[in-house]
Design an enzyme around this catalytic site. Structure first.
Site, short mmCIF file in Angstrom:
data_model
loop_
_atom_site.label_atom_id
_atom_site.label_comp_id
_atom_site.label_asym_id
_atom_site.label_seq_id
_atom_site.Cartn_x
_atom_site.Cartn_y
_atom_site.Cartn_z
N ARG A 1 114.60 115.45 131.54
CA ARG A 1 114.38 116.73 132.22
C ARG A 1 113.58 117.69 131.33
O ARG A 1 112.66 118.37 131.79
CB ARG A 1 115.72 117.35 132.62
CG ARG A 1 115.60 118.72 133.27
CD ARG A 1 116.86 119.15 133.99
NE ARG A 1 116.96 118.48 135.29
CZ ARG A 1 117.77 117.44 135.53
NH1 ARG A 1 118.55 116.96 134.57
NH2 ARG A 1 117.79 116.88 136.72
N SER B 1 116.17 104.91 138.17
CA SER B 1 117.53 105.08 137.69
C SER B 1 118.38 103.95 138.26
O SER B 1 117.99 103.28 139.22
CB SER B 1 118.09 106.43 138.14
OG SER B 1 119.47 106.56 137.84
N ARG B 2 119.55 103.74 137.67
CA ARG B 2 120.49 102.79 138.26
C ARG B 2 121.09 103.35 139.54
O ARG B 2 121.65 102.61 140.35
CB ARG B 2 121.60 102.45 137.26
CG ARG B 2 121.12 101.65 136.05
CD ARG B 2 122.30 101.12 135.25
NE ARG B 2 121.85 100.30 134.14
CZ ARG B 2 121.77 100.70 132.88
NH1 ARG B 2 122.11 101.94 132.58
NH2 ARG B 2 121.37 99.89 131.92
N TYR C 1 115.32 99.85 137.41
CA TYR C 1 114.24 100.00 136.44
C TYR C 1 113.12 99.01 136.69
O TYR C 1 111.95 99.30 136.42
CB TYR C 1 114.78 99.84 135.02
CG TYR C 1 115.85 100.86 134.66
CD1 TYR C 1 115.70 102.20 135.00
CD2 TYR C 1 117.01 100.48 133.99
CE1 TYR C 1 116.67 103.14 134.68
CE2 TYR C 1 117.98 101.41 133.65
CZ TYR C 1 117.81 102.73 134.01
OH TYR C 1 118.77 103.65 133.69
N HIS D 1 117.20 101.17 124.69
CA HIS D 1 115.76 101.29 124.49
C HIS D 1 115.05 99.95 124.39
O HIS D 1 113.99 99.74 124.98
CB HIS D 1 115.46 102.12 123.24
CG HIS D 1 115.74 103.58 123.41
ND1 HIS D 1 115.54 104.50 122.39
CD2 HIS D 1 116.18 104.29 124.47
CE1 HIS D 1 115.87 105.70 122.82
NE2 HIS D 1 116.27 105.60 124.07
N LYS E 1 113.00 108.69 120.68
CA LYS E 1 113.63 108.40 119.39
C LYS E 1 115.15 108.47 119.60
O LYS E 1 115.62 109.13 120.55
CB LYS E 1 113.13 109.40 118.34
CG LYS E 1 113.37 110.88 118.69
CD LYS E 1 114.77 111.30 118.39
CE LYS E 1 115.18 112.55 119.12
NZ LYS E 1 116.65 112.63 119.29
N ARG F 1 128.17 109.90 124.89
CA ARG F 1 127.42 108.80 124.29
C ARG F 1 127.41 108.89 122.77
O ARG F 1 127.34 107.86 122.08
CB ARG F 1 125.98 108.78 124.82
CG ARG F 1 125.14 109.97 124.41
CD ARG F 1 123.70 109.89 124.89
NE ARG F 1 122.93 111.05 124.50
CZ ARG F 1 122.38 111.21 123.32
NH1 ARG F 1 122.49 110.25 122.40
NH2 ARG F 1 121.69 112.29 123.02
N ASP G 1 120.71 110.06 116.38
CA ASP G 1 120.38 111.20 117.23
C ASP G 1 119.81 112.38 116.45
O ASP G 1 118.87 113.02 116.90
CB ASP G 1 121.63 111.64 117.99
CG ASP G 1 121.30 112.20 119.36
OD1 ASP G 1 121.38 113.43 119.54
OD2 ASP G 1 120.92 111.43 120.25
#
Length: 343
Positions: free
Chosen positions: A30, A49-50, A71, A92, A110, A178, A191
């Site tokens: 977003r 998206s799933r 996807y 990823h 990243k 997550r 992260d």
């Protein structure tokens, strides 16, 4: 002492227009799409998206013509020129590989993958298929990083001796789930710590030694770490990351002839100050345009320019640097005792 150089970064509005497919419409997607809509001429044409409902809602929000509940459908859409992978780190490798195998260039959030082996696999596949592959480490494409890079190349602060970089945010235990999950490659390093590690690589080049200490959560991901690195010339990097609280988020590069300071957060659009060897302020560069997450537009513009020029990687952030950073974080995690399921 010479003044700071001007940034050479092109205006993102001038980048060739590409049609983007967004894989995994979460929070970072977003922010990315908002930056594209507000500061580039790039087109968001498809979302995958799933959850088809989630894809449709995101597509409606950003004016994308197509929404997919898988996807595979997204990466096989002939209207998509390039895929932006914005899922958790754990996904990823698989999802970028899906896009590459479908013949699509990819910009991957990243941290690029969970580990260096996964990164190397993607790089080999992209090279074999002659497709563009770029890590979305947005800091590396921002104008103030170009200022720093030129200043170092010109020897404005003499021989680099030490790099300091820090990044801490209050993201645990009350932040995104997550980050607490080993299955999703959670923890502070991938992260948050990826920014100081990548910055040190940007300044120092390859590390010849890495030492790390840190703390783990009850589920076994890292909550914070302190890292020291050296390069072949003997320069040091002193790095820190934490998801336990807000830290200054600043960075400094010290040399035999002066110092460069970057305001917090150093990895976003900010100021750069040049000091002489006695600490006196010599010059300042302030990045105003593209402040905050609007700065995400620069990585999209760079990917679009590379794609239009037929390149398979960005000269601003080559793939060997991405792999080096992942390998460094592998070593840091090994010293901390962090291992993700399935590695």
């Amino acid at each position: 002492m010479a003044a700071l150089p001007a940034p050479r970064t092109p205006d993102p509005m001038d980048a060739p227009v590409m049609r983007w497919g967004i894989l995994a419409p979460g929070g970072i997607a977003r922010l990315f799409c908002t930056a594209l809509r507000q500061g580039t001429r790039q087109e968001i044409v498809a979302v995958g998206s799933r959850s088809l409902d989630r894809a449709k809602a995101f597509a409606d929000e950003f004016g994308a013509a197509s929404a997919y509940g898988s996807y595979a459908e997204l990466v096989n859409d002939p209207q998509v020129d390039i895929v932006y992978v914005a899922s958790p780190h754990s996904e990823h490798h698989q999802q970028a590989r899906l896009a590459l195998e479908a013949g699509k260039p990819v910009l991957v959030e990243k941290a690029f993958t969970r580990n260096a082996a996964e990164a190397e696999d993607l790089v080999e596949l992209a090279k074999a298929k002659k497709l563009l592959l770029v890590e979305a480490m947005w800091a590396r494409f921002l104008p103030h990083y170009d200022v720093v890079g030129q200043a170092l190349a010109d020897g404005l602060i003499g021989e680099v001796t030490t790099v300091f970089a820090d990044h801490g945010q209050p993201l645990y235990p009350d932040g995104p789930a997550r980050l607490a999950s080993p299955e999703l490659a959670g923890g502070a390093l991938l992260d948050l710590g990826v920014y100081p590690v990548s910055f040190a690589d940007f300044v120092l080049g390859p590390f010849t030694s890495i030492t790390a200490v840190g703390a783990l959560t009850d589920l076994g991901v890292d909550s914070q770490e302190a890292i020291t690195v050296t390069n072949a010339a003997g320069a040091h990097g002193v790095l820190h990351a934490s998801m336990l609280g807000t830290t200054p988020g600043t960075a400094s590069i010290c040399g035999t002839g002066g110092r460069l300071d970057l305001g917090g957060p150093f990895y976003g659009p900010t100021w750069v100050r040049l000091h002489d060897r006695n600490g006196g302020l010599v010059d300042e560069h302030v990045q105003v345009a593209g402040a905050g997450h609007a700065g995400l537009r620069y990585q999209a513009a760079e990917a679009a320019r590379c794609l239009a020029a037929g390149r398979t990687e960005s000269e601003l952030f080559p793939l060997d640097a991405t792999v080096r950073v992942m390998a460094a974080m592998d070593e840091i995690r090994a010293q901390l005792g962090v291992r993700y399921p399935g590695e």
